[in-house]
Design an enzyme around this catalytic site. Sequence first.
Site, short mmCIF file in Angstrom:
data_model
loop_
_atom_site.label_atom_id
_atom_site.label_comp_id
_atom_site.label_asym_id
_atom_site.label_seq_id
_atom_site.Cartn_x
_atom_site.Cartn_y
_atom_site.Cartn_z
N HIS A 163 -3.52 -5.72 2.44
CA HIS A 163 -3.22 -5.91 3.85
C HIS A 163 -3.80 -7.27 4.25
O HIS A 163 -4.28 -8.00 3.41
CB HIS A 163 -3.89 -4.81 4.69
CG HIS A 163 -3.46 -3.43 4.32
ND1 HIS A 163 -2.32 -2.86 4.80
CD2 HIS A 163 -4.04 -2.50 3.53
CE1 HIS A 163 -2.20 -1.63 4.32
NE2 HIS A 163 -3.24 -1.38 3.54
N CYS A 166 0.82 -1.22 0.00
CA CYS A 166 0.00 0.00 0.00
C CYS A 166 0.85 1.28 0.00
O CYS A 166 1.46 1.59 -1.00
CB CYS A 166 -0.98 -0.06 1.16
SG CYS A 166 -2.43 0.97 0.90
N1 GLN Z 1 -2.15 6.77 2.15
C1 GLN Z 1 -2.25 5.87 1.01
C2 GLN Z 1 -3.58 5.92 0.28
O1 GLN Z 1 -4.60 6.21 0.85
C3 GLN Z 1 -1.94 4.47 1.48
C4 GLN Z 1 -2.96 3.93 2.46
C5 GLN Z 1 -2.51 2.66 3.11
O2 GLN Z 1 -1.33 2.35 3.17
N2 GLN Z 1 -3.47 1.94 3.66
O3 GLN Z 1 -3.59 5.65 -0.90
#
Ligand code: GLN
Length: 242
Positions: A195, A94
């Site tokens: 995740h 992510c």
């Molecule tokens: N901040 C990033 C987004 O919203 C990654 C989010 C995350 O790692 N869950 O795209």
Amino acid sequence: MSDNSLRLVWVYPDLLSTYGDQGNALVVERRANQRGVPVERHDVRSDQPVPTSGDIYLIGGGEDRPQRLAAERLRRDGNLSRAVANGAIVFSVCAGYQILGHEFINDLGQREPGLGLLDVTSTRGEGERCVGDVLADIDEPLGLPQLTGFENHQGVTHLGPTARPFARVRLGKGNGTGDGTEGAYNDTVFGTYMHGPVLARNPQIADMLLRLALDVNALPQVDDRWYEALRNERIAAATQPA
Ligand code: GLN
């Protein structure tokens, strides 16, 4: 620590570790140990230099501000790029995935340079946040079973010509571009939006990282009953009609 230890580096747990991503480090460590491979694990905080001698580097997800701080510090540090140039394996999730690309949009709405270790570029999605369970088919040459994971991101990631999609979604958004791709990889650098933690839900991916790091074609079988139970439960939950 013995010389034949596998060196596992968990990058910036103080900034990048959402939705249990730290479980990825536990799974790699445990599955190596089960094969009789000792692991020397380094949890590297963002105020410490990243070691260049790691075999496998893991990076997790994060909120927008920690993501910018992590990108700034990783650029300044430079060691992750050096490690990859030396053949290290990187598995990122992510926010970590976005940071490994050419650029992403930061919490200030500005274009933030990434490390350019993956040929991808992330923008901010204009639509709803991508949230929910995902099922996807992993890129065939990798020879891995179906990917299960959980996504929660606003970023949308476009693949450049040299990146291969890590997977193609059956359910969920993945890269969010509408082309069905999920994640990306270039050689030994992998990125995914999943995740879960993703390596607990997909232990075969952890084994692929280990095979690459140990330079072997196969690993001894281990008891995967609990992983299978988790996979089946999450796949059933994802595919059940609401
Ligand atoms: N901040 C990033 C987004 O919203 C990654 C989010 C995350 O790692 N869950 O795209």
